[in-house]
Design a protein around this motif. Structure first.
Motif, short mmCIF file in Angstrom:
data_model
loop_
_atom_site.label_atom_id
_atom_site.label_comp_id
_atom_site.label_asym_id
_atom_site.label_seq_id
_atom_site.Cartn_x
_atom_site.Cartn_y
_atom_site.Cartn_z
N ARG A 1 0.82 -1.22 0.00
CA ARG A 1 0.00 0.00 0.00
C ARG A 1 0.85 1.26 0.00
O ARG A 1 0.55 2.22 -0.73
CB ARG A 1 -0.92 -0.01 1.22
N PHE A 2 1.91 1.28 0.83
CA PHE A 2 2.70 2.49 1.00
C PHE A 2 4.01 2.49 0.21
O PHE A 2 4.76 3.46 0.28
CB PHE A 2 2.99 2.71 2.48
N GLY A 3 4.30 1.41 -0.50
CA GLY A 3 5.58 1.32 -1.19
C GLY A 3 6.75 1.31 -0.22
O GLY A 3 7.83 1.83 -0.53
N ALA A 4 6.52 0.74 0.97
CA ALA A 4 7.53 0.75 2.03
C ALA A 4 8.27 -0.57 2.08
O ALA A 4 7.83 -1.59 1.53
CB ALA A 4 6.85 1.01 3.38
N ALA A 5 9.42 -0.55 2.76
CA ALA A 5 10.14 -1.78 3.07
C ALA A 5 9.62 -2.29 4.40
O ALA A 5 9.47 -1.53 5.36
CB ALA A 5 11.63 -1.51 3.17
N ALA A 6 9.31 -3.59 4.47
CA ALA A 6 8.76 -4.17 5.70
C ALA A 6 9.61 -5.35 6.15
O ALA A 6 10.03 -6.17 5.33
CB ALA A 6 7.31 -4.60 5.50
N ALA A 7 9.84 -5.41 7.44
CA ALA A 7 10.55 -6.54 8.03
C ALA A 7 9.74 -7.04 9.20
O ALA A 7 9.20 -6.25 9.98
CB ALA A 7 11.95 -6.13 8.49
N GLY A 8 9.63 -8.35 9.33
CA GLY A 8 8.83 -8.92 10.40
C GLY A 8 9.55 -10.05 11.09
O GLY A 8 10.44 -10.68 10.52
N LYS B 1 8.20 -5.60 -1.08
CA LYS B 1 9.45 -5.41 -0.32
C LYS B 1 9.23 -5.77 1.15
O LYS B 1 9.22 -4.90 2.03
CB LYS B 1 9.94 -3.98 -0.47
N ALA B 2 9.02 -7.03 1.41
CA ALA B 2 8.78 -7.50 2.77
C ALA B 2 9.55 -8.80 2.98
O ALA B 2 9.70 -9.60 2.06
CB ALA B 2 7.29 -7.74 3.01
#
Length: 261
Positions: A58-65, A88-89
């Motif tokens: 949705r935000f074009g963000a990089a995600a790490a979990g 990008k997750a």
């Protein structure tokens, strides 16, 4: 999605429950409202990664979990799905490893969705997360199941220690060094459904009484319609809350930032 719930119901790859679809949209709206920038998302207790991947898209963000309950096979499978979808997750095995995936090793948004109820000392766990270098100037999005009177076999199967009122969640966050920006409840209608399930539950609980969100049997169109109704309900209860009318819900939430010293 909670990994234990996914394993109990065996719904990998099936239609997402409206609860999850709506929560993704609600989290996105809350992030957009409170975060000054959204380059990076850190999801602690990320389950199968559905929420963080949806927000990254949705935000074009990089995600790490990170989810310590995930097996190496589940982590690898999730990362293959994200890569195939061009998201990008990435799921990792620890908070330290997740931090290394973020731009500048810091997160603009920290997700703690339905995590604290699994932790015996929730205040200490939240304080440790707030003290981590990755969460320096982050906006925290925290959700928890609401109201101990709704504690049921569902909670026992998922190994929950507690459910929260909004005030209890606020106190936990404040004791962990966080300042509340906004708080409330959502999924009012689902709270009524859960109450009826609780009333009809067999004495002392039973595995057959388990009713989670991993399983949705009514098709994608019905799931999408139900999710839209839940989102509309969230907007309505938010309007009522601002007008001074408190509405209970199945979940409580708090949007926080670190307290200034």
């Amino acid at each position: 999605m909670d990994l234990r719930e996914l394993r109990l119901q065996g719904n990998a790859g099936g239609t997402r429950h409206p609860w999850e679809l709506a929560r993704l949209e609600i989290a996105g709206r809350l992030i957009q409202k409170h975060a000054r920038r959204i380059r990076s998302i850190l999801d602690i207790g990320c389950g199968d990664g559905y929420l963080m991947a949806g927000l990254a898209r949705r935000f074009g963000a990089a995600a790490a979990g990170v989810d310590t309950a995930a097996s190496p096979e589940e982590t690898a499978s999730a990362n293959r799905r994200f890569a195939a979808a061009g998201i990008k997750a990435e799921m990792t095995v620890s908070l330290t490893a997740a931090r290394a995936l973020l731009p500048g090793e810091t997160a603009d948004v920290v997700l703690l969705t339905d995590l604290l109820e699994h932790v015996e000392d929730d205040t200490a766990a939240l304080a440790a997360i707030a003290a981590d270098p990755a969460t320096g100037s982050s906006v925290f999005i925290i959700t928890v199941p609401a109201f101990m009177r709704l504690f049921s076999e569902h909670d026992r199967q998922l190994r929950h220690f507690r459910r929260y009122t909004k005030a209890e969640l606020e106190r936990t966050a404040g004791s962990a060094g966080l300042e509340i920006l906004e708080s409330g409840y959502f999924f009012t209608g689902l709270a009524a459904v859960r109450f009826m399930q609780k009333v009809s539950e067999r004495p002392q609980g039973h595995a057959g009484d388990f009713s989670g969100v991993a399983l949705w049997k009514y098709g994608r169109a019905a799931a999408a319609l139900a999710a839209k109704l839940l989102i509309l309900e969230f907007m309505l209860t938010g309007f009522l809350r601002r007008a001074g009318v408190a509405c209970p819900g199945l979940s409580a939430y708090a949007i926080c930032k670190k307290q200034l010293l």
